[in-house]
Every structure is written in C-alpha cells, then in structure tokens.
Design a protein around this motif. Structure first.
Motif, PDB file in Angstrom:
ATOM      1  N   ARG A 247      16.526  26.077  97.178  1.00  0.00           N
ATOM      2  CA  ARG A 247      17.814  24.687  96.847  1.00  0.00           C
ATOM      3  C   ARG A 247      17.995  24.893  98.384  1.00  0.00           C
ATOM      4  N   GLN A 261      13.022  30.212  83.686  1.00  0.00           N
ATOM      5  CA  GLN A 261      14.745  29.530  82.386  1.00  0.00           C
ATOM      6  C   GLN A 261      13.445  29.781  81.262  1.00  0.00           C
TER       7      GLN A 261
ATOM      8  N   LEU C 189      24.268  24.298  74.724  1.00  0.00           N
ATOM      9  CA  LEU C 189      24.840  24.871  76.535  1.00  0.00           C
ATOM     10  C   LEU C 189      26.365  24.317  75.720  1.00  0.00           C
TER      11      LEU C 189
ATOM     12  N   ALA D 170      28.662  18.646  82.621  1.00  0.00           N
ATOM     13  CA  ALA D 170      26.970  19.048  82.725  1.00  0.00           C
ATOM     14  C   ALA D 170      25.744  18.559  81.685  1.00  0.00           C
ATOM     15  N   MET D 239      22.551  18.970  88.947  1.00  0.00           N
ATOM     16  CA  MET D 239      22.036  19.953  88.264  1.00  0.00           C
ATOM     17  C   MET D 239      21.515  20.910  88.429  1.00  0.00           C
ATOM     18  N   ALA D 242      24.899  22.207  85.984  1.00  0.00           N
ATOM     19  CA  ALA D 242      24.112  22.387  84.658  1.00  0.00           C
ATOM     20  C   ALA D 242      23.305  23.985  84.935  1.00  0.00           C
ATOM     21  N   LEU D 243      22.624  24.032  85.601  1.00  0.00           N
ATOM     22  CA  LEU D 243      21.561  25.346  85.614  1.00  0.00           C
ATOM     23  C   LEU D 243      22.804  26.713  85.529  1.00  0.00           C
ATOM     24  N   ALA D 245      25.853  26.728  85.202  1.00  0.00           N
ATOM     25  CA  ALA D 245      26.572  26.706  83.335  1.00  0.00           C
ATOM     26  C   ALA D 245      25.591  27.103  82.515  1.00  0.00           C
TER      27      ALA D 245
END
Lengths: 290, 290, 290, 290
Positions: A247, A261, C189, D170, D239, D242-243, D245
C-alpha cells in the motif's frame, strides 16, 4: 568492543544479547519482563531499570520489539531522546517499512545513524546465531554495524536504503506464506484423489516445483504435526506488514491479498499458536477434509 | 526389446520415440504432420499411414497427445479397437484425470493394460531423456513399463492407481504457477520500494522461501527475458486440468483458482507464447509498472 | 398451435411442458423417469418411448437437460438425426456456450434452426411461468420461438448470436454467487464486531450496496435458514460453466475464479443440497464462527 | 439550537456545516484551508483560528477529517483537551473502528460523550442533506445527536456500540467495491463473447442479480464514462479500513482481500481520480481488452 544498549529481551532478543556479551561487548539491556532481565544478568550483561537507562551512553542501540506501535513508543518516544549524536541505532524488529522510514527521518534530525535490520530464522536462528539479517540504510552505517550483526547471523546483507530491510523481510514472508498454501492445496488434491501424498510430493520436490518448505515440512504436514516453529499468529502479523508495504508504494498484490486472508482464517479458527504449516488445516477444512 | 506403436510425434514425442529406437525397440509411429513422420524414419523407426496402422501388432503403445479431446478421439476411438488383449497402453499426454480413468476403464473391458504417465521437464527433458514421469495404474503394469520409461526419463515414479499420474502432474503445475506468481509479486514489491531486487531475492533464496524457480529464473525475470521454456499457453491448459481435477474429487483450491485466472490473463494479454515466468508481466501491469 | 417434442421432464421441464399443453400445443415428451412421463400424460400430453419417438414429426423440439454431456448425447446423438429440415430446436438447458455453438453448427448442417435459451427463476419460476429466458441465435428463429417462450416466462430476451443465452446466464450466475459471498462477508464482519447485523444490513439495503439478494435473503441468512431455493450443487455446476465460458473467449475473471472455489467449498463441506445462500456457512467457518 | 464546533470544512464538511447554520445552529468552524473558512463565514458561520478555538465552549463538536491519523492528531491531541465535560463529540470521518474505539475510550475518561457517525452518499448527499449516517455509541447520546444528524442526512441509524458506525460503513464499502468488480467481470465476459452487453445486463437487472450499481451505472460503464462520483483513491482508503476492521475482530474475508487488491491496482494504474466504476478498466486490462 562496543557499549551496546539492547531493548527487547524476548525469545529472540534474549539469545541475541547473550551472543553479544559472549563476543566481548558491554551490553546493558531492558525489558518489561523481570525474568528476561535476570537472564541477561546471568549471561554477563547489565540490567537497566528503563529503556532510557539502557541506552544512556551507548555507542550502539539494538531494539528487538514486537510491532510498530512498540517501536513508535520506545524508539520515537524515548530512545532517540536519550542517545548522543553519532549513536548507531539498529532496529531489528519486524515492522512496516513506513515506521522504519519515520524512525530514520527522526534519527537524521538528531544525528543518530539508523538501520532497519529485521531477521529471519526464528528462535533457532537466534540461539545458533545463524539468522538471516536484511539491512536497510546508509552504506557506511551498514559497514559500522556489520561486525555486530555478524555475531548474530550467518547471512547479513545490505539490501538498500532505509526501510529496505523491512521490504525484503515482507517479500520473504509473503513468499513463505504463499508456498505453504500451495503445498497445502497440493496435499489436499493428492489425498482426495487417492494418491499417496508422500510419493506425489517426492516427485514434486525433484522438479521445478522444488522448494525448501517441501523439503523441510512435507513429512510433518502429511502427518499433521504442527508444533511451532514459527506461529500462525506471527505470520498473520507479517502478512499485515506485507500488505502495508504494498500500500505504501502503491502496488497491487492479488495473491498476497488472498494468502493474508487464509492465514487470518488460521488464526480465526484457533490455530494461531500452531506452526504456520498449519495453513494446511485451513485449506483442508475448506474441503471438509480429512 | 518390444514392438512399440507411438502416436504423437511432436516436440516431445519426436525425441522420445528416437530414444526408444536407439534403445533397440522396433518403433512404428504416427502423426498427422509429415515432417514428424520423416524424422522418425530418419531416426530408424517406421512411419505408419494411420494411428490404426501404428498400433497393429504392437506389444506396447505410447500416446503423447495435446489434450483430452485428442486422447478421446485417438485412444478411445481408434487405438483400443486396434490392439490385442494384453497390450500395454502408456498414455503420456497431460490431460484431466477423468479422461485417464475413462481410458483405463475402457481398456479393462478389452483386456488392455493402461497406464497414465504424464511428464515434466519439457523439450529439454525429452531430448536429454531426463524427464520426470508420474505414473498411475496397476503395480504390475508399471513394472512392465518401467524399462521403457527409464529410457525416457530420469525420475520415474509409480504414484498410485489409474489417474494418479495426472493428479500429481496437476499438483506440480499448480505449485509451479503459484510460485511464479509469488516471485512476481516479490519482485514488484521490491522494485517499487526502491530495493535492489537482485540483492533482495538473493536473501530470499538463502532462507525458508528458497525454491528452484528463484534459483533458475530470478535473473531472467529481473531482466524481463521471457524466451520459452514452457509457454504460458501450455500452463494455461494445465491450470484448467488442475481445476478439473479438483472438481472431480470435490475439493476447493482457492489459491489455484486465482492463479489460474492470472495465467489466463497472461494469455489474454498476448503473452501466451512467452515463458511462464512472464506471469511477472501480468503482475506488474496490475501495478502500472515498470 | 404447434406439435412440440419435449425432452427432459424434471423439476423444471415438468411444469414447463404442462404450461405448453395448457396453451393448446400438442406436446409429446420423453424422460428416463417413468413418473415424469406419467405426469405429462396426466397433464394432457403424450408420453414417448424414446427421445427419438418424442421428436418424430415435431415442428418444435425443446430440451431441458442437466448438463452438457446429456445435451451432447441426446441432441447431437439422437434428436438432430430424428427431426426434419426446418424444425426449430430450443435447448433450454444451462450448459457451456461451447456446446451450444456445437449444437447450432451441427443443426445448421441439417437445416435445423437452433436456439439456446437457458432460464433463471428456478422451480418457482417454472411453475408460475415467470422465468427469465435468455435467448441466443438468429433473430428470425427467435421471433418464431417467441410465442412458445412467452408461455413459459415473463422476461424473454434475445441477447445475441448462438451461445449468447448461455453467456448471459453464466454472467448472471457469477454475479449472484459473488453477491452472496459479499453479503456473507458483511454479515460475518458485522456480527464479529458486535454490531446488530440486521440493523447494519438495513442501512446497506438503503444505499449504493442495495441488491435483490439483500432484499430477499438477509433475514433468512441472519437466521441461518438455508432451505432451497437453488441448491449449492447447482450453483457449483454453473460456476464451472462461467469459468468455461471465460476460457472459451480468453478472458480472465479473478473474482469469479475465487467465488467458484468458495462455492466448491460449500459442496465439499456437505452443504450441496442447501440453498446457495449457505455460502454464508463457508465464510463463517473460515472465521471459526459463529 | 446548539453551539457547534465543526472541524474539517472540505468537500463534505463545507455543505454540511452550512446546513447546520441554516437550521439555526451557531457554528464555529476550522479548517487549514482559508477558502474553506471564507465559505463558512459567507454561509453565516464563524471562522476560528484553530481547532482549539473552534471547540471552545461548544456543546456539540463535529469532526469530518480525511483519515485516522488526522483524527488521532486533532481529536485525541487537541479537541478532547479543549472541551468541557458533557460535550457531545460526533466524529463523522470514515476511519478504522479501532481509532473510533480509542477516541470513545479517551472521551469517556474526560466525561465527553462520543459517537462515530460516518456517512455514505458522497458530495451530492452532503449538498442535498440526503446522506446515510451510520452511528455507533450509546443510545442516549444517539438520541441527543439525532436532531442534528437529521439536518444532514435522510437515513440516520443507530447500529450498535462505539465503532459500529465504522464497521457498517466498512461493510458497505466492501460490498460496493465487490459488486463493481462483479459487474465489470460480467461486462468483460459478455463483450468478449460477442453478446450485446446492454441487453445482457438488462436481463440481469431483472432477476436475482439485480442491484443498485447495475441500475445506476451500467450505461456509463458500458460507455466507459468514469467521471466521479466517488473516486477510486477514496475507495482504496476504505478497503484498507475494511481489512483493518476484519483484522481487529479476527475474521477472514477472502473476497474482500482480493477486491482490495483490484482497487489498489486501479490506483496503481493511474485511475485514482476516476469514479470507482473504473474498476472495469482494471478488469478489462487483465484480459487485454477492449
């Protein structure tokens, strides 16, 4: 010989600091854990009452901390305020490159020479002083650190500017995690097809698919022995670093994104304290096996 | 020495059949390509006018065909009708296990002994008779085929019942494709981060991430030299086989599923005739690099 | 009114053929299952002794078969030999586009007009004659088939040349499978974060993330009620078609590639006969939940 | 009416603060950008010289900041020190839940009531006061904030304890990103297969695959018009949230992990300032199209 301040005397830092004492350095260490301090004293080092005390008057400071918040707190918050200009600060923690760059920048403002020098090889490598050490920073500072790092590892490589050590470590971890996942998928496919997994992997190990994980771990994986080794929880942390590193420089790593994941799944399913080869359990659960 | 019918005299089949002639076997071959037939004749074999003629009176039949439809047509449609009970049929094509099982079943009905025996090692392996050969089928038939297969390869392994050779080949190809993708992601991350990719990969090659692809291909990948070697197009076919093999036995292979699409992307972007290490181009295009 | 031969009188074909009878057509049907034939007779149609008999003298032939091998066997192997030039053949099976193209090509050689016309809407849609029907083939043939198709469905659309119906169906199924996976990840989530999943999904359903699956299935998914509906096993078959369709035209679909493996995982874990919303179980198992 | 301190007067904060002024509140705002301050003054609010000044004496503080480091600096570093016990702090920034929890905890120590209240609906929603607002925190504090939030949005929902607003946001963003990717894959498959994409998507929009993105964006996507709207760069940030979280609560989200990399690819390929529907370009580039 140097006066070394060593912060972080855990599973890795403890044997590493002992090697430095044995090599003749004057090592003053700090850790929040009393037992860790006692071990250092027993090995011939000096226990300090605080991080600040540990680095007072040190020519070289080594930090070996769990993650970037600790480095931010200890190094940015304390160590850099407590050391003299010209001190060599070697951060051997595995953290995101971004933090290593921030430390280097902050160090530069105060005349402190900074290297990021994460390691691979785990507890065994630390104990046997056979670590691989990936170093980012100035060439001259690397040269200055080299004798000390050679005391701790077998492969010591300068890979580029500040943060580069972390990037190489991240690349290493994404590849290791990915290869585990591939070996796991191969095993599941072979077993479900009624093929002798051992015979099949033996063939793979003799061809283009050959890799060290296959060499070292295929027997224990087939036997479902997952004693660590390197824990899933730690690899989970490292995959977070790999994605943060990507990133940071705006690259897309789709396979790494998926592997991260699957490893997160390992931790979520309660395998966090097993060896990272237990990624096999994630993959076989997906297939309702064995 | 045996009377061998050999069908499929292409890049692989041509040198393989020549080795069999050189070893003293009486080889009668067939291919749709006239030049291929001429080569066999020049090597001391006999050119047949059809697949049927090639296998007439053969003790052993070897088939080396591009994909499962060819095997269905040639083997199920012709060969099995043209050979005597007791003939040994060795299908060395790389195809989906499902088809190998169908061939074995059909063979069993007619008393023909069938082995699936796909290879890895490519054109070089075929020419130098150093192929790895993964064999599925009955133990006794494998023993009977062994002397012939030893003429063609260096590693010849019986990995299980009918179809097992294909499954092991599929496992090999998914692992090879996956490792290429991982090396590609590592290179893109290193380069984008300003790290010397060669130095970085050298470190990786010395640790747990070590693998043969890194050993053989990292320099050409960094130099973006993608002369085949083994073409993306062929690996694309093989990933289709890996997914078909997984589907056949109801297992889920998430990483393989993604790698298959990245390799499909290589083909779709026009890299089909480059070496499979050109997966690097797919990965770097995703990041708008170099 | 037309003389219609109808082959495949299963869960879908049975109510469909009855609608055609009710609309005044003379329907002669065939199925391997005796009960299915009895149902057709009860509905006012005629039971044939074979596929060949069913299509004898038909102006229109409709086939509704499980998968491409059945279409290859029945249509390519029997039907096309048994019908007159000018017959309209409407294959309503969901199969890979490749096979639809092969059927169209073979039909063209014999003067048989072919359409591929897969449906969505499931058993309910078949019973209520509210199917969506996606039709590929010639404009004129579509016009000829339209009155018949309007008897069976509510949305009947000509989407392009031969095979297009299958491609649109494949696109539909990849999107449906993907949205299920996304809803599942959102639920996992939310729940793991201690958020009321219902309240959270209500918000999502009011914004850009709104979708029909969220509307129809969020309550049953949160309640873990997975009565079919459309079974995982069938969606697994359809994801195979989607990937085959992509391969056929050389495109790479990374998300579809991953979703296909998650659905395969559902089947492998024993959820094959549950509704496809049970993809939630695959996703939550990955996180060791609930 | 309340005395409101408003920090962050950008594209979102500017129209939002103007709505509050128009509703009769006394709004004192701060932003580093002078033009933003001038706009607030023109709208009838008061420009403060610093964040500290803006919140001095405020009954309610609203923050609308780009990302978590800004919230950490401004809220944890300044605002919480400058407000009285009992102040209601509504953080409307979209940030990782972890930071919202830290803010809530720090607020609790000082008697400051904290809500996380991220929004969706973008610039248009902010201007038209039609935002969706997802609120995490105490029920009573939500009730107190409700009249103010109703001035800014159309859908205002209390979704759970502290951090829940961020989690729902998210979940929304992962679903939106994922559906864009699925629509993109459908378009690429349809077009490459020679199917009229518009006709195909029309069918999909009428069935179980129906979704708002298909409704609003299929025409512009097929026309390759990517004027924002909501930029890829912002979705890339989301995103990441989201990851983060998912990581925070130890769940594995494989599809989200992959989508995050595809969106990262959009940014890396230079599409960061295009609308997020430009994910289509990432997907079609993978297939070397159009």
């Amino acid at each position: 010989m140097s006066r070394i301040g060593f912060i972080g005397l855990g599973i890795m830092g403890s044997p590493m600091s002992a090697h430095l004492v044995a090599a003749g350095h004057r090592v003053t260490g700090f850790d929040l854990n009393e037992d860790a301090l006692a071990k250092l004293t027993a090995a011939g080092g000096t226990a300090a009452a605080s991080a600040r005390d540990a680095v007072e008057g040190a020519e070289v400071v080594i930090t070996m901390l769990p993650d970037h918040p600790h480095v931010e707190e200890v190094v940015l918050g304390t160590v850099l305020d407590g050391v003299a200009r010209g001190t060599l600060l070697i951060d051997m923690s595995t953290i995101r490159p971004e933090t290593s760059l921030a430390v280097a920048e902050e160090g530069a403002k105060r005349g402190v020479r900074v290297l990021d020098a994460p390691v691979s090889g785990g507890e065994t490598g630390a104990k046997q002083a056979t670590l691989s050490i990936m170093v980012g920073g100035e060439e001259g500072d690397f040269a200055a650190a080299r004798p000390i790092l050679d005391t701790l590892g077998k492969t010591v490589v300068h890979v580029g500017p500040h943060g580069s050590g972390q990037v190489v470590k991240a690349a290493n971890q994404l590849m290791v995690g990915g290869i585990y996942a591939l070996v796991a998928e191969a095993i599941v496919l072979l077993e479900a097809s009624g093929v002798d997994a051992k015979a099949g992997l033996d063939v793979l190990a003799g061809g283009l698919a050959a890799n060290r994980i296959l060499d070292l771990k295929r027997d224990t994986m087939i036997a479902r022995e997952f004693r660590p080794g390197f824990r899933i929880d730690l690899h989970h942390k490292d995959m977070g670093i790999a994605l943060a590193a990507a990133r940071q420089v705006d690259v897309a790593l789709p396979v790494t994104g998926l592997i991260a994941q699957l490893i997160a799944s390992g931790r979520a399913q309660g395998y966090g304290s097993l060896d990272h080869s237990a990624l096999l359990k994630v993959v076989e659960n997906l297939s309702g096996r064995p």
